[in-house]
Write a protein that holds these residues in place. Structure first.
Motif, PDB file in Angstrom:
ATOM      1  N   ARG A  26       0.696  -1.055  -0.088  1.00 50.69           N
ATOM      2  CA  ARG A  26       0.084   0.020   0.019  1.00 50.69           C
ATOM      3  C   ARG A  26       0.744   1.253   0.073  1.00 50.69           C
ATOM      4  NH1 ARG A  26      -2.638   2.783   4.586  1.00 50.69           N
ATOM      5  NH2 ARG A  26      -4.185   3.763   3.994  1.00 50.69           N
ATOM      6  N   PHE A  27       1.869   0.913   0.672  1.00 50.73           N
ATOM      7  CA  PHE A  27       2.699   2.463   0.793  1.00 50.73           C
ATOM      8  C   PHE A  27       3.564   2.557  -0.573  1.00 50.73           C
ATOM      9  CE2 PHE A  27       7.177   3.805   0.843  1.00 50.73           C
ATOM     10  CZ  PHE A  27       7.130   5.110   1.536  1.00 50.73           C
ATOM     11  N   MET A  28       3.875   1.471  -1.296  1.00 52.37           N
ATOM     12  CA  MET A  28       4.515   1.639  -2.654  1.00 52.37           C
ATOM     13  C   MET A  28       3.659   2.178  -3.668  1.00 52.37           C
ATOM     14  SD  MET A  28       7.748   1.154  -1.809  1.00 52.37           S
ATOM     15  CE  MET A  28       8.411   1.141  -3.417  1.00 52.37           C
ATOM     16  N   GLN A  29       2.444   1.833  -3.501  1.00 50.42           N
ATOM     17  CA  GLN A  29       1.496   2.551  -4.371  1.00 50.42           C
ATOM     18  C   GLN A  29       1.087   4.176  -3.916  1.00 50.42           C
ATOM     19  OE1 GLN A  29      -1.946   0.022  -3.286  1.00 50.42           O
ATOM     20  NE2 GLN A  29      -1.200  -1.915  -4.658  1.00 50.42           N
ATOM     21  N   GLN A  30       1.496   4.486  -3.227  1.00 48.30           N
ATOM     22  CA  GLN A  30       1.503   5.823  -2.713  1.00 48.30           C
ATOM     23  C   GLN A  30       2.774   6.703  -3.194  1.00 48.30           C
ATOM     24  OE1 GLN A  30       0.021   7.171   1.030  1.00 48.30           O
ATOM     25  NE2 GLN A  30      -1.635   5.198   0.885  1.00 48.30           N
ATOM     26  N   SER A  31       3.766   5.896  -2.653  1.00 46.50           N
ATOM     27  CA  SER A  31       5.096   6.445  -2.960  1.00 46.50           C
ATOM     28  C   SER A  31       5.550   6.481  -4.455  1.00 46.50           C
ATOM     29  CB  SER A  31       6.031   5.664  -2.115  1.00 46.50           C
ATOM     30  OG  SER A  31       7.379   5.920  -2.382  1.00 46.50           O
ATOM     31  N   GLN A  32       5.379   5.462  -5.152  1.00 45.66           N
ATOM     32  CA  GLN A  32       6.101   5.504  -6.448  1.00 45.66           C
ATOM     33  C   GLN A  32       5.188   6.796  -7.276  1.00 45.66           C
ATOM     34  OE1 GLN A  32       5.469   1.468  -7.284  1.00 45.66           O
ATOM     35  NE2 GLN A  32       7.503   0.900  -6.821  1.00 45.66           N
ATOM     36  N   PRO A  33       4.249   6.872  -7.365  1.00 43.67           N
ATOM     37  CA  PRO A  33       3.535   8.064  -8.059  1.00 43.67           C
ATOM     38  C   PRO A  33       3.969   9.364  -7.800  1.00 43.67           C
ATOM     39  CG  PRO A  33       1.661   6.460  -7.491  1.00 43.67           C
ATOM     40  CD  PRO A  33       2.937   6.103  -6.848  1.00 43.67           C
ATOM     41  N   LEU A  34       3.984   9.416  -6.648  1.00 42.00           N
ATOM     42  CA  LEU A  34       4.584  10.743  -5.890  1.00 42.00           C
ATOM     43  C   LEU A  34       5.884  10.818  -6.533  1.00 42.00           C
ATOM     44  CD1 LEU A  34       3.294  10.645  -2.348  1.00 42.00           C
ATOM     45  CD2 LEU A  34       2.569  12.329  -4.026  1.00 42.00           C
ATOM     46  N   MET A  35       7.003  10.038  -6.194  1.00 41.84           N
ATOM     47  CA  MET A  35       8.096  10.274  -6.833  1.00 41.84           C
ATOM     48  C   MET A  35       8.191  10.667  -8.359  1.00 41.84           C
ATOM     49  SD  MET A  35      10.481  10.044  -4.382  1.00 41.84           S
ATOM     50  CE  MET A  35       9.465  10.294  -2.790  1.00 41.84           C
ATOM     51  N   ALA A  36       7.545   9.725  -9.129  1.00 41.67           N
ATOM     52  CA  ALA A  36       7.238   9.856 -10.501  1.00 41.67           C
ATOM     53  C   ALA A  36       6.940  11.254 -10.859  1.00 41.67           C
ATOM     54  CB  ALA A  36       6.384   8.912 -11.100  1.00 41.67           C
ATOM     55  N   ARG A  37       5.847  11.859  -9.992  1.00 43.86           N
ATOM     56  CA  ARG A  37       5.383  13.228 -10.308  1.00 43.86           C
ATOM     57  C   ARG A  37       6.389  13.967 -10.128  1.00 43.86           C
ATOM     58  NH1 ARG A  37       0.363  15.989  -7.454  1.00 43.86           N
ATOM     59  NH2 ARG A  37       0.887  18.119  -7.730  1.00 43.86           N
ATOM     60  N   MET A  38       7.308  13.962  -9.059  1.00 45.90           N
ATOM     61  CA  MET A  38       8.286  14.926  -8.865  1.00 45.90           C
ATOM     62  C   MET A  38       9.316  15.027 -10.047  1.00 45.90           C
ATOM     63  SD  MET A  38       8.944  15.409  -4.916  1.00 45.90           S
ATOM     64  CE  MET A  38       9.572  13.503  -4.392  1.00 45.90           C
ATOM     65  N   ASP A  39       9.658  13.907 -10.402  1.00 46.52           N
ATOM     66  CA  ASP A  39      10.403  13.845 -11.613  1.00 46.52           C
ATOM     67  C   ASP A  39       9.784  14.453 -12.669  1.00 46.52           C
ATOM     68  OD1 ASP A  39      12.409  12.207 -10.388  1.00 46.52           O
ATOM     69  OD2 ASP A  39      11.424  10.472 -10.978  1.00 46.52           O
ATOM     70  N   GLN A  40       8.724  14.235 -13.003  1.00 45.61           N
ATOM     71  CA  GLN A  40       8.143  14.908 -14.282  1.00 45.61           C
ATOM     72  C   GLN A  40       7.920  16.334 -14.158  1.00 45.61           C
ATOM     73  OE1 GLN A  40       4.520  12.687 -15.369  1.00 45.61           O
ATOM     74  NE2 GLN A  40       4.101  13.801 -17.408  1.00 45.61           N
ATOM     75  N   GLU A  41       7.338  16.593 -13.125  1.00 45.56           N
ATOM     76  CA  GLU A  41       7.294  18.219 -12.949  1.00 45.56           C
ATOM     77  C   GLU A  41       8.538  18.978 -13.050  1.00 45.56           C
ATOM     78  OE1 GLU A  41       4.859  20.217 -11.903  1.00 45.56           O
ATOM     79  OE2 GLU A  41       3.333  18.804 -11.096  1.00 45.56           O
ATOM     80  N   LYS A  42       9.668  18.268 -12.404  1.00 41.60           N
ATOM     81  CA  LYS A  42      10.937  18.908 -12.463  1.00 41.60           C
ATOM     82  C   LYS A  42      11.485  18.879 -13.817  1.00 41.60           C
ATOM     83  CE  LYS A  42      15.479  18.696 -10.673  1.00 41.60           C
ATOM     84  NZ  LYS A  42      16.359  17.743  -9.834  1.00 41.60           N
ATOM     85  N   SER A  43      11.149  17.979 -14.643  1.00 43.27           N
ATOM     86  CA  SER A  43      11.814  18.076 -16.035  1.00 43.27           C
ATOM     87  C   SER A  43      10.808  19.104 -16.762  1.00 43.27           C
ATOM     88  CB  SER A  43      11.854  16.781 -16.762  1.00 43.27           C
ATOM     89  OG  SER A  43      10.530  15.991 -16.539  1.00 43.27           O
ATOM     90  N   THR A  44       9.486  19.112 -16.715  1.00 46.59           N
ATOM     91  CA  THR A  44       8.481  19.965 -17.292  1.00 46.59           C
ATOM     92  C   THR A  44       9.120  21.389 -16.898  1.00 46.59           C
ATOM     93  OG1 THR A  44       6.720  18.470 -17.045  1.00 46.59           O
ATOM     94  CG2 THR A  44       6.271  20.710 -17.787  1.00 46.59           C
ATOM     95  N   LEU A  45       9.441  21.701 -15.807  1.00 48.59           N
ATOM     96  CA  LEU A  45       9.910  22.922 -15.117  1.00 48.59           C
ATOM     97  C   LEU A  45      11.161  23.448 -15.816  1.00 48.59           C
ATOM     98  CD1 LEU A  45       9.275  25.290 -13.131  1.00 48.59           C
ATOM     99  CD2 LEU A  45      10.318  23.788 -11.703  1.00 48.59           C
ATOM    100  N   LEU A  46      12.164  22.543 -15.905  1.00 48.23           N
ATOM    101  CA  LEU A  46      13.356  22.807 -16.298  1.00 48.23           C
ATOM    102  C   LEU A  46      13.285  23.010 -18.103  1.00 48.23           C
ATOM    103  CD1 LEU A  46      15.984  20.518 -14.190  1.00 48.23           C
ATOM    104  CD2 LEU A  46      15.211  22.838 -13.971  1.00 48.23           C
ATOM    105  N   ALA A  47      12.510  22.303 -18.586  1.00 46.60           N
ATOM    106  CA  ALA A  47      12.355  22.510 -19.957  1.00 46.60           C
ATOM    107  C   ALA A  47      11.813  23.828 -20.307  1.00 46.60           C
ATOM    108  CB  ALA A  47      11.596  21.300 -20.527  1.00 46.60           C
ATOM    109  N   SER A  48      10.976  24.127 -19.685  1.00 49.41           N
ATOM    110  CA  SER A  48      10.042  25.283 -19.611  1.00 49.41           C
ATOM    111  C   SER A  48      11.106  26.665 -19.670  1.00 49.41           C
ATOM    112  CB  SER A  48       8.856  25.374 -19.090  1.00 49.41           C
ATOM    113  OG  SER A  48       9.059  25.572 -17.631  1.00 49.41           O
ATOM    114  N   ASN A  49      11.931  26.440 -18.683  1.00 57.14           N
ATOM    115  CA  ASN A  49      12.858  27.547 -18.230  1.00 57.14           C
ATOM    116  C   ASN A  49      14.001  27.757 -19.265  1.00 57.14           C
ATOM    117  OD1 ASN A  49      11.629  27.915 -15.996  1.00 57.14           O
ATOM    118  ND2 ASN A  49      13.035  27.333 -14.669  1.00 57.14           N
TER     119      ASN A  49
END
Ligand SMILES: [Zn+2]
Length: 476
Positions: free
Chosen positions: A451-474
């Protein structure tokens, strides 16, 4: 058990003392300044926080500061995300509502009147403006204890009056905050007070920051509020020394909750996940609420962020005597082992339990004076001596949580000045608490790992994705 005699050279350089002070202390200090070796000076900055006047902050802002916050909501793959920075902007622009001197009474219809509170106004002056007599003020205030809240006026607050055709007060209404409105309605039985609390909706937000000057400035630029910054620092506080180890180029990502009413962010909630890269090493944190309803932070793979013990039981203390197997006792004047660490601090300074456990003793114990002994499972035991007194609820047999205040610094027993004598035992053997590799708290229970991993993995993935979107837009 004793303070260092005055003539003796300081046992420890100041920089080491920092390492030894409590996590909470470190956090507060570190948020404000880049590593400095002056412990005393830092203490005095404790009450300062990010509410420092904006112009002062700007002056202090490093020209190179480059903090990146999600720049464009619509560009984000996560539509509900908003740049947290509007929090700061909102506070910065939350100037008192400018009131034109003449028409403070707005009339939508003759029986509905609105008054904006301006400087010097009291409930009486406001009632007067809508043509209500002084007796009405008394009547309102006397109607209900809670109705007195109407007299706690804030500049810019709006009072809405409903009057009868005869000009008598029928209803009084005011929005106290984004979350709270109060009303008073008149019926045959007199006035009835009511309070309406709006439940905000929760959305999540992402911020990314790179540290160029201090953590507090970088976090503020990224749009993270002061309390969120403190929360982040406390989440990572067992692993990162925020007073000494923060460097330029360190970076962080945080996904956190925002409380929203009518599209407006009114406050923040919990940090859901965070990542902090300190001197090239990356730490992760995920908030998880277990099936019993207890929330705690774990690394992305499910280990506890929390250690079983905090380093020191007293914030803002000076180590006045280290652990040693043989030293001359200042009162007994003989060579004796000092099987603990002494923390000198003013009388009355709170002492915290360094780990969860059960109180084996809260009472007098010979030369130790007022003493608390805590048993932490079967392996560990801690002792706190010379206390002035015990905290409320601390008695033999009671359970304590890590960080809970158990008593206060004093100088009872064989002691020459106010200090805490702190001992740490592993399987009945005294060890140097500062030399111990701290044992970890329990990881995620096996039964909850999935149950923990089901919450943890999407959060980590989202931080990765957000960060790359952000850096790309910058880069665009
Ligand atoms: Zn001692």
């Amino acid at each position: 058990m004793i303070n260092t005699p005055p003539k003796a050279p300081p046992l420890y350089p100041k920089s080491h003392l920092l390492a030894a002070s409590g996590i909470a202390a470190l956090l507060s200090l570190a948020l404000l300044v880049f590593p400095s070796s002056d412990v005393e000076a830092k203490k005095t900055t404790l009450n300062l926080d990010l509410e420092t006047p904006a112009d002062q902050l700007t002056q202090e802002q490093d020209a190179q500061e480059q903090i990146q916050a999600t720049p464009d909501v619509t560009a984000s793959p996560f539509a509900q995300i908003e740049n947290g920075a509007d929090d700061t902007q909102e506070t910065a622009t939350a100037e008192p509502v400018k009131v034109e001197p003449a028409p403070t009474v707005v009339a939508k219809n003759p029986n509905h009147k609105e008054v904006v509170v301006s400087r010097g106004d009291t409930l009486s002056t406001l009632f007067e403006k809508v043509g209500l007599p002084a007796s009405a003020v008394h009547e309102v205030l006397a109607s209900d204890k809670q109705a007195r809240q109407f007299s706690q006026l804030k500049h810019g607050q709006i009072l809405q009056f409903e009057l009868s055709p005869q000009g008598q007060l029928k209803q009084l209404h005011s929005k106290v905050s984004d979350l709270e409105s109060i009303s008073l309605s008149k019926s045959d039985k007199g006035y009835a007070f009511s309070r309406e609390i709006t439940k905000p909706s929760i959305r999540t937000a992402y911020v990314h920051g790179v540290i160029n000057s201090s953590l507090s400035q970088s976090a503020q630029r990224a749009g993270l509020s002061h309390s969120m910054t403190m929360d982040m620092a406390s989440v990572f506080g067992y692993d990162i020394d925020f007073a000494q180890d923060i460097r330029q180029g360190d970076e962080f990502d945080v996904i956190y909750e925002q409380k929203v009413i009518n599209g407006k962010t009114v406050s923040t909630g919990n940090i859901l996940s965070a990542r902090f890269t300190n001197r090239g090493k990356t730490y992760t944190a995920v908030r998880y609420t277990n099936k019993q309803g207890n929330s705690s932070y774990y690394t992305a793979d499910g280990n506890s962020m929390r250690k079983a013990f905090i380093r020191t039981p007293v914030d803002f203390a000076r180590i006045s005597s280290m652990f040693s197997m043989g030293r001359k006792h200042p009162i007994l004047n003989k060579i004796r082992a000092h099987k603990g660490v002494d923390y000198a601090a003013p009388r009355g300074t709170p002492i915290k339990a360094t780990g969860d456990g059960q109180v084996l003793l809260a009472g007098r114990r010979g030369g130790y004076g007022n003493t608390v002994v805590i048993k932490h499972g079967n392996t560990y035991q801690t002792l706190y001596g010379h206390m002035q007194g015990f905290a409320k609820g601390i008695q033999t047999g009671s359970n304590v949580r890590q960080g809970q205040v158990i008593g206060y610094i004093g100088t009872t027993g064989l002691s020459t000045g106010p200090h805490l004598h702190y001992e740490f035992q592993v399987n009945g053997v005294h060890v140097d608490p500062l030399g111990q590799k701290l044992p970890m708290a329990d990881p995620i229970a096996k039964a909850e790992k999935q149950r923990f991993m089901q919450q943890s993995q999407p959060l980590m993935a989202r931080m990765d994705q957000e960060k790359s979107t952000l850096l790309a837009s910058n880069k665009r």
